[in-house]
Design an enzyme around this catalytic site. Structure first.
Site, PDB file in Angstrom:
ATOM      1  N   HIS A   1       0.872  -1.173   0.000  1.00 40.31           N
ATOM      2  CA  HIS A   1       0.000   0.000   0.000  1.00 40.31           C
ATOM      3  C   HIS A   1       0.915   1.231   0.000  1.00 40.31           C
ATOM      4  O   HIS A   1       2.008   1.178   0.571  1.00 40.31           O
ATOM      5  CB  HIS A   1      -0.834  -0.051   1.284  1.00 40.31           C
ATOM      6  CG  HIS A   1      -1.930   0.953   1.386  1.00 40.31           C
ATOM      7  ND1 HIS A   1      -1.701   2.280   1.668  1.00 40.31           N
ATOM      8  CD2 HIS A   1      -3.282   0.829   1.265  1.00 40.31           C
ATOM      9  CE1 HIS A   1      -2.863   2.923   1.719  1.00 40.31           C
ATOM     10  NE2 HIS A   1      -3.829   2.059   1.475  1.00 40.31           N
TER      11      HIS A   1
ATOM     12  N   ASP B   1       2.753  -4.818   7.969  1.00 37.85           N
ATOM     13  CA  ASP B   1       1.528  -4.039   7.835  1.00 37.85           C
ATOM     14  C   ASP B   1       0.346  -5.007   7.939  1.00 37.85           C
ATOM     15  O   ASP B   1       0.095  -5.806   7.032  1.00 37.85           O
ATOM     16  CB  ASP B   1       1.558  -3.319   6.477  1.00 37.85           C
ATOM     17  CG  ASP B   1       0.262  -2.590   6.153  1.00 37.85           C
ATOM     18  OD1 ASP B   1      -0.726  -2.764   6.885  1.00 37.85           O
ATOM     19  OD2 ASP B   1       0.255  -1.849   5.145  1.00 37.85           O
TER      20      ASP B   1
ATOM     21  N   GLN C   1      -4.850  -5.485   6.703  1.00 34.97           N
ATOM     22  CA  GLN C   1      -5.844  -6.377   6.083  1.00 34.97           C
ATOM     23  C   GLN C   1      -5.818  -7.783   6.686  1.00 34.97           C
ATOM     24  O   GLN C   1      -6.374  -8.720   6.085  1.00 34.97           O
ATOM     25  CB  GLN C   1      -5.591  -6.490   4.565  1.00 34.97           C
ATOM     26  CG  GLN C   1      -5.701  -5.191   3.809  1.00 34.97           C
ATOM     27  CD  GLN C   1      -7.133  -4.676   3.699  1.00 34.97           C
ATOM     28  OE1 GLN C   1      -8.100  -5.408   3.896  1.00 34.97           O
ATOM     29  NE2 GLN C   1      -7.269  -3.398   3.388  1.00 34.97           N
TER      30      GLN C   1
ATOM     31  N   LYS D   1     -10.743  -0.814  10.203  1.00 35.19           N
ATOM     32  CA  LYS D   1     -10.920  -1.998   9.347  1.00 35.19           C
ATOM     33  C   LYS D   1     -11.235  -3.234  10.188  1.00 35.19           C
ATOM     34  O   LYS D   1     -11.494  -4.305   9.667  1.00 35.19           O
ATOM     35  CB  LYS D   1      -9.673  -2.230   8.503  1.00 35.19           C
ATOM     36  CG  LYS D   1      -9.460  -1.134   7.469  1.00 35.19           C
ATOM     37  CD  LYS D   1      -8.224  -1.327   6.631  1.00 35.19           C
ATOM     38  CE  LYS D   1      -8.100  -0.165   5.642  1.00 35.19           C
ATOM     39  NZ  LYS D   1      -6.840  -0.204   4.886  1.00 35.19           N
TER      40      LYS D   1
ATOM     41  N   CYS E   1      -4.603   2.510  -3.793  1.00 38.22           N
ATOM     42  CA  CYS E   1      -3.336   2.953  -3.178  1.00 38.22           C
ATOM     43  C   CYS E   1      -2.225   1.933  -3.391  1.00 38.22           C
ATOM     44  O   CYS E   1      -1.357   1.766  -2.516  1.00 38.22           O
ATOM     45  CB  CYS E   1      -3.498   3.244  -1.688  1.00 38.22           C
ATOM     46  SG  CYS E   1      -4.633   4.587  -1.320  1.00 38.22           S
TER      47      CYS E   1
HETATM   48  C1  LIG Z   1      -5.930   0.557   4.530  1.00 38.82           C
HETATM   49  C2  LIG Z   1      -4.505   0.134   4.434  1.00 38.82           C
HETATM   50  C3  LIG Z   1      -3.473   0.962   4.862  1.00 38.82           C
HETATM   51  C4  LIG Z   1      -3.727   2.363   5.366  1.00 38.82           C
HETATM   52  O1  LIG Z   1      -4.568   2.366   6.471  1.00 38.82           O
HETATM   53  P1  LIG Z   1      -5.157   3.743   7.046  1.00 38.82           P
HETATM   54  O2  LIG Z   1      -6.230   3.276   7.962  1.00 38.82           O
HETATM   55  O3  LIG Z   1      -5.699   4.499   5.860  1.00 38.82           O
HETATM   56  O4  LIG Z   1      -4.060   4.452   7.707  1.00 38.82           O
HETATM   57  C5  LIG Z   1      -2.186   0.487   4.804  1.00 38.82           C
HETATM   58  N1  LIG Z   1      -1.918  -0.738   4.348  1.00 38.82           N
HETATM   59  C6  LIG Z   1      -2.883  -1.574   3.923  1.00 38.82           C
HETATM   60  C7  LIG Z   1      -2.518  -2.935   3.446  1.00 38.82           C
HETATM   61  C8  LIG Z   1      -4.208  -1.161   3.945  1.00 38.82           C
HETATM   62  O5  LIG Z   1      -5.162  -1.969   3.506  1.00 38.82           O
END
Ligand SMILES: *Cc1c(COP(=O)(O)O)cnc(C)c1O
Length: 406
Positions: free
Chosen positions: A123, A200, A203, A226, A364
């Site tokens: 992302h 990260d 997800q 999320k 993104c």
């Molecule tokens: C949504 C997302 C982000 C960013 O998250 P924010 O809540 O917008 O800060 C970063 N990495 C992944 C894989 C995402 O799905």
């Protein structure tokens, strides 16, 4: 443990009952943000109605109540991730904020010749802060490429790691492809060359269990919104020794031990990284969201979501002119696709008019789109409150859209 029944669960999420353009809403944009159960909405209300006060500073009753609730939330998140110490849990605004916090610290610690290793699947939130850290420090940013199934190409895995590699940052699950990455292997490779690794998890946690101690990961980040919690809440988990090494990100209240005009000493973990008044109501309600989610058997939810994914994939494959983007062996319930000869935006708009909420665009992840030679996809991402009937409605709506697009 609460028994999972999708029809009962749907009643916990008031927004799922609404209509859009006079049609029942089919919410397939869970990868962008998840809906909130009533208990989370109530928790936020309760804070402002009955408990509102600033935390960590007051002697008065309400300030103490708020502080206790906020710190209880930290302990819940510690348990959820199986972190060793509660001070390893830092409250942030979200995944982006968490990554920026760590990358900023590295921009002060890296030197020319050092390497940062990311992947082509990230992302933008896990690319740009590292590019900035490299720009500011003179370090070099390298990346692991993709393969045509939408997995990381690990055929040359050892070539990416060397003694100059100082920090590695990889997504656990791709938001645009659904791919689950073999992070255990990458953590092991990073540690073998003495690098730290950030995962990260934006997800991941809404789909499967994560144990940061079992993984032996240095940093693990996610967003509350999320995970059925409020927007503006997020978490940075960091191993104590990794966080101790990292310089503070923002200066201000709460993060200090002592401030003199001649200089400042910093507070201990976790407060060293929590400058200013935080999102108190959000942080408290994040506990409610995690308690709600964790009351289910997450493996049971995961199995159900996999059934939704398999069903959606098998149904969409019956249609002409559709190409699925992201066919990894290990995937979460994300279905990205392109339609031959049609722009993703037009497909998304025609679906929207029929009450189906999907995401369109590059999600993104522009380097992923570049790899596949496309400028965007239509993405349907399923949560455990979605149903097969909704997938049927989505497929019917997509058929109509395809006819209209000729
Ligand atoms: C949504 C997302 C982000 C960013 O998250 P924010 O809540 O917008 O800060 C970063 N990495 C992944 C894989 C995402 O799905």
């Amino acid at each position: 443990m609460r028994k999972f029944d999708v029809n009962t669960v749907r009643k916990d999420f008031p927004l799922l009952a609404r209509q859009v353009y006079g049609k029942p809403l089919v919410y397939f944009d869970n990868g962008a943000t998840a809906q909130k159960p009533q208990v989370v909405i109530d928790r936020i209300n309760q804070f402002y109605k009955e408990e509102n006060a600033n935390i960590h500073r007051g002697v008065h009753h309400l300030s103490q109540v708020g502080t206790d609730l906020y710190e209880e939330s930290r302990k819940t998140i510690q348990g959820f991730l199986n972190a060793k110490f509660s001070e390893e849990i830092i409250f942030t605004k979200g995944t982006t904020d968490s990554i920026n916090l760590v990358a900023f610290g590295y921009s002060k610690m890296l030197k020319p010749g050092d390497e940062v290793l990311i992947t082509e699947m990230e992302h933008h939130s896990n690319i740009v802060p590292w590019q900035m850290a490299c720009e500011y420090s003179g370090a070099t940013c390298k990346y692991i490429p993709l393969n045509e199934k939408g997995e990381l190409d690990l055929s040359q895995i050892d070539s990416h790691f060397n003694s100059n590699t100082k920090v590695v940052a990889v997504t656990h699950v791709s938001n645009s492809l659904g791919t689950i990455n073999p992070i255990e292997k990458l953590i092991e490779k990073a540690h073998k060359v003495g690098a730290r690794i950030l995962i990260d998890g934006a997800q991941s946690l809404q789909h499967f269990k994560v144990d940061v101690q079992a993984l032996d990961v240095d940093f693990y980040v996610f967003s509350g919104h999320k995970l059925f919690g409020p927007t503006g809440t997020g978490i940075l988990y960091g191993k104590k020794e990794a966080l101790d090494q990292l310089p503070p990100y923002q200066g201000g209240g709460d993060m200090i031990k002592e401030v003199k005009m001649s200089g400042t000493t910093y507070n201990e973990l976790p407060h060293k990284f929590e400058a200013g008044t935080p999102n108190i109501a959000g942080g408290i309600a994040l506990k409610t969201a995690i308690d709600y989610f964790d009351s289910f058997d997450i493996q049971e939810l995961q199995k159900y979501e996999q059934e939704l994914l398999e069903y959606a994939e098998s149904e969409i494959k019956k249609l002409e002119g559709i190409r699925i983007i992201g066919e990894a062996d290990e995937k979460v319930s994300v279905l990205s696709f392109v339609v031959d000869g049609a722009h993703h935006f037009d497909v998304g708009t025609l679906l929207d008019k029929q009450g189906i909420a999907v995401r369109t665009g590059h999600h993104c992840t522009q380097p992923v789109m570049d790899y596949f030679g496309i400028n965007g996809t239509v993405r349907a991402s399923f949560a455990f409150y979605n149903t097969k009937e909704e997938i049927d409605q989505f497929i019917q709506a997509l058929k109509r859209a395809l006819t209209m697009l000729g």
